[in-house]
Design a protein around this motif. Structure first.
Motif, PDB file in Angstrom:
ATOM      1  N   GLN A  18      -2.403  62.589   9.657  1.00 32.62           N
ATOM      2  CA  GLN A  18      -1.025  62.856   9.243  1.00 32.62           C
ATOM      3  C   GLN A  18      -0.311  61.615   8.725  1.00 32.62           C
ATOM      4  OE1 GLN A  18       0.613  65.859   9.203  1.00 32.62           O
ATOM      5  NE2 GLN A  18      -1.386  66.739   9.618  1.00 32.62           N
ATOM      6  N   HIS A  19      -0.530  60.478   9.352  1.00 33.58           N
ATOM      7  CA  HIS A  19       0.212  59.277   8.947  1.00 33.58           C
ATOM      8  C   HIS A  19      -0.380  58.713   7.653  1.00 33.58           C
ATOM      9  CE1 HIS A  19       2.023  55.279   9.117  1.00 33.58           C
ATOM     10  NE2 HIS A  19       2.883  55.795   9.990  1.00 33.58           N
ATOM     11  N   PRO A  20       0.464  58.292   6.707  1.00 39.51           N
ATOM     12  CA  PRO A  20      -0.079  57.756   5.445  1.00 39.51           C
ATOM     13  C   PRO A  20      -1.065  56.611   5.665  1.00 39.51           C
ATOM     14  CG  PRO A  20       2.290  58.072   5.258  1.00 39.51           C
ATOM     15  CD  PRO A  20       1.937  58.376   6.690  1.00 39.51           C
ATOM     16  N   TYR A  21      -0.828  55.758   6.664  1.00 34.30           N
ATOM     17  CA  TYR A  21      -1.748  54.641   6.903  1.00 34.30           C
ATOM     18  C   TYR A  21      -3.113  55.146   7.376  1.00 34.30           C
ATOM     19  CZ  TYR A  21      -3.808  50.479   8.939  1.00 34.30           C
ATOM     20  OH  TYR A  21      -4.678  49.456   9.254  1.00 34.30           O
ATOM     21  N   GLY A  29      13.139  49.124  10.602  1.00 34.65           N
ATOM     22  CA  GLY A  29      12.547  50.196   9.803  1.00 34.65           C
ATOM     23  C   GLY A  29      11.061  50.324  10.068  1.00 34.65           C
ATOM     24  N   CYS A  30      10.407  51.162   9.263  1.00 34.08           N
ATOM     25  CA  CYS A  30       8.970  51.412   9.443  1.00 34.08           C
ATOM     26  C   CYS A  30       8.185  50.184   8.977  1.00 34.08           C
ATOM     27  CB  CYS A  30       8.580  52.646   8.635  1.00 34.08           C
ATOM     28  SG  CYS A  30       6.817  52.948   8.663  1.00 34.08           S
ATOM     29  N   ARG A  31       7.257  49.732   9.799  1.00 32.44           N
ATOM     30  CA  ARG A  31       6.476  48.520   9.461  1.00 32.44           C
ATOM     31  C   ARG A  31       5.588  48.741   8.226  1.00 32.44           C
ATOM     32  NH1 ARG A  31       5.951  45.514  14.767  1.00 32.44           N
ATOM     33  NH2 ARG A  31       8.174  45.513  15.261  1.00 32.44           N
ATOM     34  N   PHE A  32       5.300  50.009   7.918  1.00 28.93           N
ATOM     35  CA  PHE A  32       4.378  50.313   6.825  1.00 28.93           C
ATOM     36  C   PHE A  32       5.127  50.524   5.497  1.00 28.93           C
ATOM     37  CE2 PHE A  32       1.263  53.464   4.887  1.00 28.93           C
ATOM     38  CZ  PHE A  32       0.297  52.514   4.621  1.00 28.93           C
ATOM     39  N   ALA A  33       6.465  50.446   5.540  1.00 30.59           N
ATOM     40  CA  ALA A  33       7.278  50.883   4.386  1.00 30.59           C
ATOM     41  C   ALA A  33       6.934  50.172   3.074  1.00 30.59           C
ATOM     42  CB  ALA A  33       8.754  50.726   4.719  1.00 30.59           C
ATOM     43  N   ASN A  34       6.651  48.857   3.119  1.00 31.59           N
ATOM     44  CA  ASN A  34       6.430  48.146   1.851  1.00 31.59           C
ATOM     45  C   ASN A  34       5.085  48.493   1.203  1.00 31.59           C
ATOM     46  OD1 ASN A  34       4.808  46.724   3.686  1.00 31.59           O
ATOM     47  ND2 ASN A  34       4.924  44.863   2.437  1.00 31.59           N
ATOM     48  N   ARG A  35       4.225  49.241   1.915  1.00 26.49           N
ATOM     49  CA  ARG A  35       2.926  49.637   1.324  1.00 26.49           C
ATOM     50  C   ARG A  35       2.802  51.150   1.209  1.00 26.49           C
ATOM     51  NH1 ARG A  35      -1.587  46.873   4.822  1.00 26.49           N
ATOM     52  NH2 ARG A  35      -2.816  46.677   2.939  1.00 26.49           N
ATOM     53  N   CYS A  36       3.830  51.854   1.657  1.00 27.76           N
ATOM     54  CA  CYS A  36       3.712  53.318   1.728  1.00 27.76           C
ATOM     55  C   CYS A  36       4.189  53.963   0.434  1.00 27.76           C
ATOM     56  CB  CYS A  36       4.534  53.825   2.913  1.00 27.76           C
ATOM     57  SG  CYS A  36       4.422  55.605   3.109  1.00 27.76           S
ATOM     58  N   TRP A  37       3.370  54.833  -0.148  1.00 25.29           N
ATOM     59  CA  TRP A  37       3.703  55.495  -1.405  1.00 25.29           C
ATOM     60  C   TRP A  37       4.690  56.652  -1.188  1.00 25.29           C
ATOM     61  CZ3 TRP A  37      -0.615  55.719   1.452  1.00 25.29           C
ATOM     62  CH2 TRP A  37      -1.035  56.952   1.911  1.00 25.29           C
ATOM     63  N   ILE A  97      15.452  55.964   4.339  1.00 30.56           N
ATOM     64  CA  ILE A  97      15.517  55.933   5.813  1.00 30.56           C
ATOM     65  C   ILE A  97      14.391  55.082   6.409  1.00 30.56           C
ATOM     66  CG2 ILE A  97      14.187  58.101   6.063  1.00 30.56           C
ATOM     67  CD1 ILE A  97      15.827  58.632   8.585  1.00 30.56           C
ATOM     68  N   CYS A  98      13.252  55.026   5.704  1.00 33.78           N
ATOM     69  CA  CYS A  98      12.089  54.289   6.224  1.00 33.78           C
ATOM     70  C   CYS A  98      12.392  52.797   6.338  1.00 33.78           C
ATOM     71  CB  CYS A  98      10.881  54.497   5.327  1.00 33.78           C
ATOM     72  SG  CYS A  98      10.461  56.222   5.094  1.00 33.78           S
ATOM     73  N   TYR A  99      13.286  52.287   5.484  1.00 35.05           N
ATOM     74  CA  TYR A  99      13.614  50.863   5.517  1.00 35.05           C
ATOM     75  C   TYR A  99      14.703  50.541   6.538  1.00 35.05           C
ATOM     76  CZ  TYR A  99      10.871  50.638   1.278  1.00 35.05           C
ATOM     77  OH  TYR A  99       9.841  50.726   0.380  1.00 35.05           O
ATOM     78  N   ALA A 157       3.969  58.703  14.113  1.00 35.18           N
ATOM     79  CA  ALA A 157       5.241  57.987  13.946  1.00 35.18           C
ATOM     80  C   ALA A 157       5.525  57.874  12.452  1.00 35.18           C
ATOM     81  CB  ALA A 157       5.146  56.603  14.577  1.00 35.18           C
ATOM     82  N   CYS A 158       6.157  58.892  11.893  1.00 34.39           N
ATOM     83  CA  CYS A 158       6.510  58.874  10.471  1.00 34.39           C
ATOM     84  C   CYS A 158       7.707  59.804  10.273  1.00 34.39           C
ATOM     85  CB  CYS A 158       5.327  59.350   9.627  1.00 34.39           C
ATOM     86  SG  CYS A 158       5.727  59.494   7.887  1.00 34.39           S
ATOM     87  N   HIS A 159       8.717  59.341   9.525  1.00 32.00           N
ATOM     88  CA  HIS A 159       9.917  60.171   9.304  1.00 32.00           C
ATOM     89  C   HIS A 159       9.588  61.441   8.536  1.00 32.00           C
ATOM     90  CE1 HIS A 159      12.641  57.322  10.993  1.00 32.00           C
ATOM     91  NE2 HIS A 159      12.299  56.367  10.153  1.00 32.00           N
ATOM     92  N   LEU A 160       8.549  61.413   7.728  1.00 32.31           N
ATOM     93  CA  LEU A 160       8.305  62.545   6.826  1.00 32.31           C
ATOM     94  C   LEU A 160       7.269  63.541   7.350  1.00 32.31           C
ATOM     95  CD1 LEU A 160       8.432  60.861   3.316  1.00 32.31           C
ATOM     96  CD2 LEU A 160      10.269  61.559   4.835  1.00 32.31           C
ATOM     97  N   VAL A 161       6.744  63.296   8.555  1.00 30.76           N
ATOM     98  CA  VAL A 161       5.762  64.261   9.099  1.00 30.76           C
ATOM     99  C   VAL A 161       6.492  65.170  10.068  1.00 30.76           C
ATOM    100  CG1 VAL A 161       3.684  64.527  10.480  1.00 30.76           C
ATOM    101  CG2 VAL A 161       3.829  62.692   8.820  1.00 30.76           C
TER     102      VAL A 161
END
Ligand code: SF4
Length: 315
Positions: A241-244, A280-288, A293-295, A311-315
């Protein structure tokens, strides 16, 4: 209901550096059931080995709790911790540096027995030879030195030493990452056989998802000191589920003849610094998929299916 052996609650480990604090492990919580293998994956530097070391008190923690059968071992006095160490052991990543080069294999395996006085002195040799047979190391190597053994045998000695005190829980810190593939399979099979016969519980730390898939019941995915996904092993590979996690799974090498090839996700940008991380989300600068809100707000772990947390706002 499975019984919890280890419960980690809001564990933090920060290192003081000239620029501030390096957040190696930042508020992670998870549990490990008795008899299960929990895989802990993530890229190098994400804090997974620090979790294992902090959990065993090899590295002092900053905040949080580690409960072993309900008792917080981070509050234990040295004498209590010495007794607890018989239950909790570690297999180290590098079989070349984890064995004392000036001791023989017999002496290395006997050392924890002598320190903890668990076997009468006159029986130690026989006990060590039995352990060597159990771990697949020939008895004729009893008087050999580590430099005389290849990597696979050295790692077996490291495993046998961890088993010497008959522990319940073992942190396996990338135990096969420095071995070639055929030896990796032997060591993984040995760990599984020992788990079945000795009812062991493992925290299996690795950056190699195929290895973790082979051995784990459940998997925790970490990114930059935070847990981003927790799931039963089969569910994580079927339905990440998580983009990472999706990007990690897409990077697993696939044989040419395999028809199902997930689309390769190439992450752009560098891993941000863990020193004084931004909100914000630690993955935000690499997440497509990142949105505003993620920042601004760090996502919390939320259950999206039974036993599956993301742990993702969009899931
Ligand atoms: Fe991407 Fe936002 Fe989810 Fe973080 S919270 S993984 S930036 S979508």
């Amino acid at each position: 209901m499975p019984e919890k052996l280890i419960e980690v609650k809001n564990l933090k480990k920060y290192f003081k550096v000239p620029a501030g604090y390096l957040h190696a492990v930042d508020d992670v919580s998870f549990y490990i059931n008795k008899g299960e293998t929990l895989g802990l994956v993530g890229e190098s530097g994400c804090g997974k080995s620090t979790v294992g070391r902090t959990l065993l008190r090899l590295t002092p923690h900053t905040e949080g709790e580690v409960l072993c059968e309900g008792e917080d071992i981070l509050k234990f006095r040295a004498s209590q911790m010495r007794a607890m160490r018989k239950k909790m052991q570690m297999i180290f990543q590098d079989p070349y540096s984890c064995l004392d080069p000036r001791k023989t294999i017999g002496q290395i395996i006997a050392e924890p027995l002598v320190i903890n006085k668990v076997v009468p002195h006159k029986n130690i040799n026989e006990y060590v030879l039995e352990l060597m047979s159990k771990g697949g190391v020939s008895r004729r190597l009893y008087n050999s030195y580590p430099h005389e053994l290849d990597g696979g045998r050295r790692q077996r000695v490291g495993i046998i030493r961890a088993l010497a005190l008959n522990p319940e829980f073992i942190v396996c810190d990338e135990p096969v990452s420095s071995l070639d593939v055929s030896i990796q399979a032997q060591i993984l099979n040995l760990l599984q056989d020992l788990q079945d016969t000795m009812h062991l519980t493992y925290l299996f730390v690795s950056h190699d998802l195929s290895v973790v898939r082979h051995i784990s019941n459940r998997i925790v995915v970490m990114y930059l000191g935070k847990i981003v996904e927790v799931s039963p092993s089969h569910e994580l590979f079927k339905n990440p589920q998580h983009p990472y996690t999706k990007a990690l799974l897409s990077a697993i090498p696939i044989a040419k003849y395999q028809h199902h090839r997930p689309e390769r996700i190439l992450l752009k940008g560098d891993v941000p610094s863990p020193v004084n991380p931004k909100p914000g989300c630690r993955f935000a600068n690499r997440c497509w998929m990142a949105k505003d809100i993620c920042y601004q707000q760090a996502p919390c772990l939320k259950e999206c299916a039974p036993g599956h947390e993301v742990a993702c706002h969009l899931v």
